[in-house]
Design an enzyme around this catalytic site. Structure first.
Site, mmCIF file in Angstrom:
data_model
loop_
_atom_site.group_PDB
_atom_site.id
_atom_site.type_symbol
_atom_site.label_atom_id
_atom_site.label_comp_id
_atom_site.label_asym_id
_atom_site.label_seq_id
_atom_site.Cartn_x
_atom_site.Cartn_y
_atom_site.Cartn_z
ATOM 1 N N LYS A 163 -81.876 -9.903 -89.138
ATOM 2 C CA LYS A 163 -81.873 -9.265 -87.819
ATOM 3 C C LYS A 163 -82.071 -7.751 -87.934
ATOM 4 O O LYS A 163 -82.890 -7.158 -87.231
ATOM 5 C CB LYS A 163 -80.548 -9.587 -87.102
ATOM 6 C CG LYS A 163 -80.353 -8.882 -85.790
ATOM 7 C CD LYS A 163 -81.388 -9.260 -84.762
ATOM 8 C CE LYS A 163 -81.344 -8.308 -83.575
ATOM 9 N NZ LYS A 163 -82.407 -8.540 -82.621
ATOM 10 N N CYS A 204 -80.682 -1.717 -78.846
ATOM 11 C CA CYS A 204 -80.780 -2.316 -80.188
ATOM 12 C C CYS A 204 -81.360 -1.401 -81.257
ATOM 13 O O CYS A 204 -80.682 -1.118 -82.243
ATOM 14 C CB CYS A 204 -81.586 -3.613 -80.108
ATOM 15 S SG CYS A 204 -80.700 -4.888 -79.214
ATOM 16 N N ARG A 206 -79.429 2.104 -71.896
ATOM 17 C CA ARG A 206 -78.757 2.527 -73.128
ATOM 18 C C ARG A 206 -79.751 3.203 -74.079
ATOM 19 O O ARG A 206 -80.792 2.643 -74.371
ATOM 20 C CB ARG A 206 -78.087 1.310 -73.803
ATOM 21 C CG ARG A 206 -76.852 0.840 -73.040
ATOM 22 C CD ARG A 206 -76.223 -0.385 -73.655
ATOM 23 N NE ARG A 206 -76.954 -1.611 -73.338
ATOM 24 C CZ ARG A 206 -76.539 -2.830 -73.683
ATOM 25 N NH1 ARG A 206 -75.422 -2.975 -74.362
ATOM 26 N NH2 ARG A 206 -77.243 -3.890 -73.346
ATOM 27 N N LEU A 243 -84.299 -11.911 -78.822
ATOM 28 C CA LEU A 243 -84.922 -11.771 -77.501
ATOM 29 C C LEU A 243 -85.188 -10.307 -77.167
ATOM 30 O O LEU A 243 -84.529 -9.409 -77.665
ATOM 31 C CB LEU A 243 -84.042 -12.400 -76.421
ATOM 32 C CG LEU A 243 -82.642 -11.851 -76.163
ATOM 33 C CD1 LEU A 243 -82.651 -10.594 -75.326
ATOM 34 C CD2 LEU A 243 -81.819 -12.918 -75.480
HETATM 35 N N1 LIG Z 1 -79.648 -6.622 -75.607
HETATM 36 C C1 LIG Z 1 -80.565 -7.071 -76.448
HETATM 37 O O1 LIG Z 1 -81.769 -6.969 -76.220
HETATM 38 C C2 LIG Z 1 -80.133 -7.752 -77.720
HETATM 39 C C3 LIG Z 1 -81.058 -8.514 -78.433
HETATM 40 C C4 LIG Z 1 -80.645 -9.156 -79.594
HETATM 41 C C5 LIG Z 1 -79.337 -9.018 -80.045
HETATM 42 N N2 LIG Z 1 -78.457 -8.247 -79.353
HETATM 43 C C6 LIG Z 1 -77.085 -8.160 -79.829
HETATM 44 O O2 LIG Z 1 -76.270 -9.031 -79.054
HETATM 45 C C7 LIG Z 1 -74.962 -8.491 -78.889
HETATM 46 C C8 LIG Z 1 -74.649 -8.356 -77.408
HETATM 47 O O3 LIG Z 1 -75.575 -7.439 -76.839
HETATM 48 P P1 LIG Z 1 -75.751 -7.283 -75.271
HETATM 49 O O4 LIG Z 1 -76.883 -6.374 -75.053
HETATM 50 O O5 LIG Z 1 -75.735 -8.623 -74.642
HETATM 51 O O6 LIG Z 1 -74.368 -6.524 -74.916
HETATM 52 P P2 LIG Z 1 -73.736 -6.274 -73.482
HETATM 53 O O7 LIG Z 1 -73.003 -5.000 -73.595
HETATM 54 O O8 LIG Z 1 -74.768 -6.440 -72.414
HETATM 55 O O9 LIG Z 1 -72.705 -7.466 -73.318
HETATM 56 C C9 LIG Z 1 -71.557 -7.608 -74.072
HETATM 57 C C10 LIG Z 1 -70.546 -8.405 -73.243
HETATM 58 O O10 LIG Z 1 -69.421 -8.691 -74.056
HETATM 59 C C11 LIG Z 1 -68.258 -8.588 -73.263
HETATM 60 N N3 LIG Z 1 -67.104 -8.383 -74.122
HETATM 61 C C12 LIG Z 1 -66.744 -7.296 -74.824
HETATM 62 N N4 LIG Z 1 -65.622 -7.508 -75.510
HETATM 63 C C13 LIG Z 1 -65.264 -8.794 -75.263
HETATM 64 C C14 LIG Z 1 -64.194 -9.617 -75.703
HETATM 65 N N5 LIG Z 1 -63.288 -9.159 -76.543
HETATM 66 N N6 LIG Z 1 -64.146 -10.876 -75.239
HETATM 67 C C15 LIG Z 1 -65.077 -11.339 -74.378
HETATM 68 N N7 LIG Z 1 -66.095 -10.610 -73.939
HETATM 69 C C16 LIG Z 1 -66.195 -9.352 -74.377
HETATM 70 C C17 LIG Z 1 -68.551 -7.405 -72.358
HETATM 71 O O11 LIG Z 1 -67.713 -7.419 -71.212
HETATM 72 C C18 LIG Z 1 -70.015 -7.638 -72.034
HETATM 73 O O12 LIG Z 1 -70.177 -8.429 -70.872
HETATM 74 C C19 LIG Z 1 -74.978 -7.155 -79.649
HETATM 75 O O13 LIG Z 1 -74.495 -7.373 -80.928
HETATM 76 C C20 LIG Z 1 -76.438 -6.799 -79.682
HETATM 77 O O14 LIG Z 1 -76.756 -5.977 -80.773
HETATM 78 C C21 LIG Z 1 -78.829 -7.629 -78.180
#
Ligand SMILES: NC(=O)c1ccc[n+]([C@@H]2O[C@H](COP(=O)([O-])OP(=O)(O)OC[C@H]3O[C@@H](n4cnc5c(N)ncnc54)[C@H](O)[C@@H]3O)[C@@H](O)[C@H]2O)c1
Length: 435
Positions: free
Chosen positions: A208, A264, A331, A154
């Site tokens: 990915k 990302c 970020r 996404l």
């Molecule tokens: N943001 C994007 O556009 C995007 C797109 C594709 C993939 N990703 C991937 O998805 C993953 C998450 O990204 P994001 O942007 O949603 O991150 P984010 O930082 O917005 O959210 C991560 C969440 O995980 C929680 N968290 C951390 N440690 C935890 C634990 N031990 N137990 C439970 N919750 C915990 C945090 O409190 C936070 O709410 C990453 O690996 C990222 O690379 C992100």
């Protein structure tokens, strides 16, 4: 009805939770961040994503979506557990997998029957095997479980739409057992004939990183072309249109800007290159993409100084802080590097973003930069206006009002929104990139 737990309620986890509930499953979103969960339980979103509000409300109302900080309860309640915790960049450039490891440990300790564990977080090759090993080592009662890789593609700002209308769904497995249940999870997408790519764990993990690195490379490429266009007096906008008409190239991601950022591309290109080097297979193109992106941010500051001379003591009205429009995410935003460089050189900064102000205030305090109430308040008495994010509301500025509010007349449009002729007619000293 399937019971799904989603661990990590950030941009990806929250979108996944809401999206899967919308597909008909019962979903519990779990996070260790109490404040986030409290907010969600009050019906408020902790992030800005267009269209998410309504879907959140609908699915909570329909009884398909709940939020909790009780991870153990959630894991035991669910049949399928999605891991969507953050994997930020560690100091050595690698992906920091500590949250994934902690989550796997907790899943292992909490198992109370067969579960499918689905990794949505972006993780390097081999991580799903590691997750399986961690769960196994804490799985005292030897319950059966499967680990699946299901990376997320996404885009922030279009997260909800992308989750509901993906170009493809990638599923990596080491065993066909979990596939039927996953098909059920994504049933509406199956019915809509979204392509499903079923592969092994390692290929799925790498898809990915390859996708993000390719897109980052495309952005870095058009930015390089913009720099060359600037140098030789060519027009990058027309160049991009012509390039994009070639079906083999495609028109998307050919928009020059101040350099890619976000949660990302920077961390994923870094993690991939470090990982590949460790494996003895350096990825020259991706390494150069990272270096080229740094040069783009330097080029922006260079352009400003090329036009204005020294920036010390000059006032800048910065429009746009988020790494792109339609998100509050800051970020790795190019705005951070550019503003910090201007500050180091003695500039005074007043900044505004329609959605990212709260996040910006976590980066700079009021002594470092000041924050405007809106566009016009931000440019009051400025020597230069700098557009860094392509928000729609910056596309229709009242230019005479901007001009009369300013002290000097520099207008840097680093998203190529305006036309030079028009801006010069208003008496502005206009600069953009590659045109
Ligand atoms: N943001 C994007 O556009 C995007 C797109 C594709 C993939 N990703 C991937 O998805 C993953 C998450 O990204 P994001 O942007 O949603 O991150 P984010 O930082 O917005 O959210 C991560 C969440 O995980 C929680 N968290 C951390 N440690 C935890 C634990 N031990 N137990 C439970 N919750 C915990 C945090 O409190 C936070 O709410 C990453 O690996 C990222 O690379 C992100």
């Amino acid at each position: 009805m399937l019971k799904i737990g989603v661990i990590g309620t950030g941009y990806v986890g929250l979108t996944t939770g809401i999206g899967l509930a919308n597909f008909g499953s019962t979903v519990m979103c779990l996070d260790i961040n109490n404040e986030k969960i409290q907010q969600l339980n009050l019906g408020a979103l902790p992030i800005y994503e267009p269209g998410m509000d309504e879907l959140l409300r609908d699915n909570v109302k329909a009884g398909r979506l709940t939020f909790s900080t009780d991870l153990t309860f959630g894991i035991q309640w669910a049949q399928i557990i999605f891991i969507a915790v953050g994997t930020p960049q560690a100091e050595n450039g690698k992906a920091d997998l500590s949250a994934v490891e902690k989550t796997a440990e907790l899943i292992g300790k909490s198992l109370n029957g067969y579960k499918i564990v689905v990794t949505k977080s972006t993780v390097p090759v081999g991580t799903n095997e590691m997750i399986r090993a961690i769960i196994d080592s804490f799985n005292a009662n030897e319950y059966e479980f499967d680990v699946v890789s299901n990376p997320e593609f996404l885009r922030e700002g279009k997260a909800v739409y992308d989750f509901l209308h993906p170009d493809r769904v990638v599923i990596g497995v080491s065993h066909p057992r979990p596939l039927d249940m996953l098909k059920q999870v994504y049933r509406p997408l199956y019915l809509n004939e979204v392509p499903f790519i079923i592969t092994d764990l390692r290929t799925s993990e790498l898809i990915k990183y390859a996708s993000n690195s390719f897109l980052a490379m495309k952005v870095a490429f058009i930015n390089e072309m913009a720099r060359l266009c600037d140098t030789v007096g060519a027009n990058v906008q027309q160049l991009a249109i012509a390039l994009g008409k070639d079906g083999r190239i495609g028109s998307k991601f050919l928009h020059p800007g101040p350099g890619f950022g976000g949660s990302c591309f920077p961390k994923d290109t870094a993690a991939l290159t470090v990982f590949a080097r460790e494996k003895g297979m350096p990825l020259g193109l991706v390494e150069e993409t990272i270096a080229s992106n740094s040069r783009q941010k330097e080029f922006i500051v260079h352009k400003i100084k090329g036009r204005m001379g020294a920036v010390s003591g000059r006032r800048f009205g910065i429009l746009g802080l988020a790494f792109k429009s339609e998100t509050d995410d800051m970020r790795e935003s190019a705005a951070i590097t550019i503003i910090d460089q201007l500050l180091r050189e003695g500039a005074m900064i007043r900044a505004y973003d329609p959605r990212a102000m709260e996040n910006a205030k976590k980066i700079w305090d009021n002594h470092q930069i000041s924050f405007g109430r809106d566009e016009y308040d931000t440019v009051q008495d400025a020597d230069a206006v700098v557009i860094l994010t392509e928000w729609n509301q910056f596309r229709n500025l009242d230019i005479p009002r901007i001009k009369s509010a300013m002290r000097e007349s520099y207008f840097f449009d680093f998203r190529n929104i305006y036309r030079r002729k028009q801006m010069e007619e208003y008496g502005l000293i206009y600069e953009c990139i590659g045109r």
